[in-house]
Design an enzyme around this catalytic site. Sequence first.
Site, PDB file in Angstrom:
ATOM      1  N   SER A  78      14.032-143.286 -16.117  1.00  0.00           N
ATOM      2  CA  SER A  78      12.869-142.453 -15.612  1.00  0.00           C
ATOM      3  C   SER A  78      13.405-141.105 -15.821  1.00  0.00           C
ATOM      4  O   SER A  78      14.640-140.633 -15.861  1.00  0.00           O
ATOM      5  CB  SER A  78      12.969-142.567 -14.065  1.00  0.00           C
ATOM      6  OG  SER A  78      11.673-141.889 -13.502  1.00  0.00           O
ATOM      7  N   ASP A  79      12.359-140.206 -15.598  1.00  0.00           N
ATOM      8  CA  ASP A  79      12.764-138.849 -15.695  1.00  0.00           C
ATOM      9  C   ASP A  79      11.484-137.965 -14.786  1.00  0.00           C
ATOM     10  O   ASP A  79      10.505-138.835 -14.705  1.00  0.00           O
ATOM     11  CB  ASP A  79      12.746-138.045 -17.002  1.00  0.00           C
ATOM     12  CG  ASP A  79      13.104-136.501 -16.959  1.00  0.00           C
ATOM     13  OD1 ASP A  79      14.341-136.515 -16.458  1.00  0.00           O
ATOM     14  OD2 ASP A  79      12.554-135.687 -17.044  1.00  0.00           O
TER      15      ASP A  79
END
Length: 206
Positions: A78-79
């Site tokens: 994820s970012d």
Amino acid sequence: MTVLDRGLTSRPLILGSFSPWRRKEMEAMGLKFFVMVADIDEKAIRHADPAILTLNIAVAKASALLPRISTPSVLITSDQVAVFRGEIREKPVDAEQACRWLTEYGAGEPVSTVTTVVVTDTATRRSIHATDVARVWFEPLPARAMEAMLAIDVLNSCGAFTIDDPNLAPFVLKVEGDGDVTEVRSSISGLPRAKTLALIDRILLP
């Protein structure tokens, strides 16, 4: 009922992140998982669209980790970035920038978080993703609150804040996004629960 609920998989879950907040969200979902950290230069990946930027970085994290995984697993990367007045804000470069950002957030305008989650089947290399946007409004932050936040390493948080920080929580006016308050807050923390579970379920379906 999801695939996970039915217990139809024995494949390990891997969280590709060092973030303590993402680990906390995984634990809150009742998931058992391992942690691996991707060593990539996020600053080398640029895009003016925050959704595309976060997707590209999350994909790059997965790509860096895949060669290190030998057991068929489900990899979650994820970012997240913050967006304020149209400006993409990642981690602040120093305390001065963090204080400026935190001061601006108390001006009555919302700061948005844009979070992309990528789930990858490490055996087939198939991946799917989802992006979530949430918004949070803050009251003006006193200097003592900002000093306390800086003391707990807020420089490692995009936008210079973490919504669950006890020094910040009293100044949260409201949050808005897709889903109930718990889901919105999990998104702001860096891993939207409902979307993450849905992606895991989809990647595990035959």
